[in-house]
Enzyme design. Sequence first.
Site, PDB file in Angstrom:
ATOM      1  N   GLU A   1       0.710  -1.191  -0.067  1.00  0.00           N
ATOM      2  CA  GLU A   1       0.065   0.074   0.049  1.00  0.00           C
ATOM      3  C   GLU A   1       0.739   1.351  -0.033  1.00  0.00           C
ATOM      4  OE1 GLU A   1      -3.045   0.009  -0.604  1.00  0.00           O
ATOM      5  OE2 GLU A   1      -3.555  -2.225  -0.062  1.00  0.00           O
TER       6      GLU A   1
ATOM      7  N   CYS B   1      -8.096  -1.988   7.785  1.00  0.00           N
ATOM      8  CA  CYS B   1      -6.789  -1.996   7.329  1.00  0.00           C
ATOM      9  C   CYS B   1      -6.223  -0.657   7.021  1.00  0.00           C
ATOM     10  CB  CYS B   1      -6.647  -2.751   5.990  1.00  0.00           C
ATOM     11  SG  CYS B   1      -6.998  -4.486   6.262  1.00  0.00           S
TER      12      CYS B   1
ATOM     13  N   HIS C   1      -1.269  -5.908   1.781  1.00  0.00           N
ATOM     14  CA  HIS C   1      -2.421  -6.892   1.489  1.00  0.00           C
ATOM     15  C   HIS C   1      -1.872  -8.087   1.002  1.00  0.00           C
ATOM     16  CE1 HIS C   1      -5.617  -3.613   2.171  1.00  0.00           C
ATOM     17  NE2 HIS C   1      -6.047  -4.449   3.040  1.00  0.00           N
TER      18      HIS C   1
END
Length: 200
Positions: free
Chosen positions: A78, A141, A165
């Site tokens: 991310e 998250c 992830h």
Amino acid sequence: MKVLITGFEPFGGEEINPSWEAVRRLPDEIAGAELIKRQLPVTFRGVRELLPRLIVETKPDLVILTGQAGGRPNITVERVAINVMDSTMPDNEGYTPEDEPIFEGAPDAYFATLPIKAIVKALREAKIPAAVSNTAGTYVCNTAMYTVLHTIAVAGMETKAGFIHVPFIHEQALDKPRPSMALETVVKAYEVIIKTSLKA
């Protein structure tokens, strides 16, 4: 060097969460760094309370948060966390926030401070499918990632941090046509991510 690495408890009707299953299979030390392994609750309240405390208590040099993204076919690193909680799917306490800030008056977003492109390159060189992701969503998250980066920024720490992830593992995809990855591959990916981040 100390690495805080976290995975989540199961949520959304799943019996396991591959993020935590992989974390708990890691050794206690990688490349000379001590691993501090913790499971996080899938609750907006829980991660906002627990993560700042964990960072203050453990004083890690590196924080790697991991979570399940069922439906994604690869490991995704991310890029950014945004200051929003918004979900129609309840968390594990039944909470469904709508357009709420994670922290009032805090910045709109924080970028990951992990070497995201180097991580993706290293994973691909290890024959593990990987990509940069430009959205961690607006569920727990993203809240966890934002909370950690905000805590580090406010404290003026030099700790590097980010979020990874992972797809479903094979046993989760037996009854649904979703992409999946072997748990052993996820564990290997975590090792590559830690080593690459420590070298950066």
